[in-house]
Design an enzyme around this catalytic site. Sequence first.
Site, PDB file in Angstrom:
ATOM      1  N   ARG A   4       0.837  -1.208   0.000  1.00 53.30           N
ATOM      2  CA  ARG A   4       0.000   0.000   0.000  1.00 53.30           C
ATOM      3  C   ARG A   4       0.868   1.253   0.000  1.00 53.30           C
ATOM      4  O   ARG A   4       1.030   1.919  -1.011  1.00 53.30           O
ATOM      5  CB  ARG A   4      -0.953  -0.024   1.202  1.00 53.30           C
ATOM      6  N   GLU A  10      -3.884  10.593  10.609  1.00 56.02           N
ATOM      7  CA  GLU A  10      -3.003  11.228   9.638  1.00 56.02           C
ATOM      8  C   GLU A  10      -2.474  12.563  10.162  1.00 56.02           C
ATOM      9  O   GLU A  10      -3.226  13.373  10.710  1.00 56.02           O
ATOM     10  CB  GLU A  10      -3.757  11.447   8.324  1.00 56.02           C
TER      11      GLU A  10
END
Length: 504
Positions: free
Chosen positions: A11, A141
Amino acid sequence: MKISILDTTLRDGEQTSGVSFSDSEKLTIAKLLLEELKVDRIEVASARVSEGEFQGAYKILQWAKSNDCLDRVEILGFVDGKASIDWIMDAGGTVINLLCKGSLKHCRQQLKKSPKTHLSDIEKVIEYAKSCGITVNIYLEDWSNGMRDSREYVDQMVAALHKIGVNRIMLPDTLGVLNYEESFSFCQQMLQKFPDCEFDFHAHNDYDLATANVYAAIKAGITGIHTTVNGLGERAGNVPLSSVIGVVKDHFHFDMNIDEKKLYTVSKMIESFSGVRIPANKPLIGEFVFTQTSGIHADGDNKDNLYHNDLKPERFGRKRTYALGKMSGKANIKKNLDALGMELDPESMKKVTEKIIELGDKKETVTKEDLPYIVADILKSEEIKQNIKIKNYSLSVAEGLKSVATLSIEIKGQIYEETASGDGQYDAFMNALLKIYKKLNKSYPALIDYAVSIPPGGKTDAFVETIITWDHGYQFKTRGLDSDQTVAAIKATIKMLNIIENKK
């Protein structure tokens, strides 16, 4: 303590510029990571990116289901209502790594939302995921900047997410901005404030501090680490799995499920699939990292392995080697001769050492495979008195034209020069030489056979051994050794000239 690994080569690693794995490559990599290397979990795709991404994830998840490891395969998803969850379910997945905002700045400026609205949207996705039987982990994030600039926001998010009951909370240094002191402090603060949470640390390498930051995170008490094989990843990449193995095993002496013997094989396979070369000096997996170059180091290794550390090459399915070249000493050469089952007397060893140092000035490394050729050149060639010496020569080759050679040669103290053309550089050299010999009315043997060989697996800079058979009323052979094929042939020719001259 035991450290678990989530490898995100498929990923985050695929976000490396220019890297795109095919479906079959993705499945192969997934199998290598889970079955061979035995990483704990893998992250294999981002939801809703493309049809190709879906097909790759689908193949991996079908294989994982049939091999009872479906819960070890995770997919990045987004706060987008039901869309990411449906995508993951259609692919056959059971775990979502939900990307949420870990800093107030990202929340307000990128999403244009308040923390309350963002958290409400997250709760809806989690509620839907749970109703579908999907396990939820959370990526915060830009968490590193959140800890720097909006700690209250981070605490609010973690407290709310923990209350909802997410499985893991992932702490990414998304922009690779942290240093090891901040990594330790921020991770420690998370663990102290939320002791019942399970945290992962996700390091990027923009300041070349990813490994140091992982060390700090583990020291603070983090037990889950994200990696990529060979350090693949966006910009400067992620922390390499190889570096994490060294830190965990040799500095903390903690347990891991990783089979480190398979590390090098898997790293080379992913190097091939990605097209991104492993730096030769990359710890554990680089070409040179188990090669001793200095002669004094080889000597120390002969005297109780004085230049070894705990990173023994055998741990990673590799072998220690001793480079041959201008830095070589007798100890380096002896190590390589031992590996080949060869033994030399002291005088021969001295000659071979001198020859390797001389040749080492012409090429970067002399390989173990070159060594038998060098030994043969030294020991099988007669000790010939040099009555004939080449002073200088110039060789040229051009498309559509004959090659040209200009030769200056010394015969018993006299210098002779000639220029000639020929079909190739060696032929031109021989024609120039013949011109000189005809003027001197000297006899010259016929060339019967010309054989060229290089060591097995030799590269373009490998040493070339040229063996030429001559007929001068009797047959004899001379050999030349050089990294240039024509020069090797010229060396063999000069030996021939001196043999004939000496016999006279």
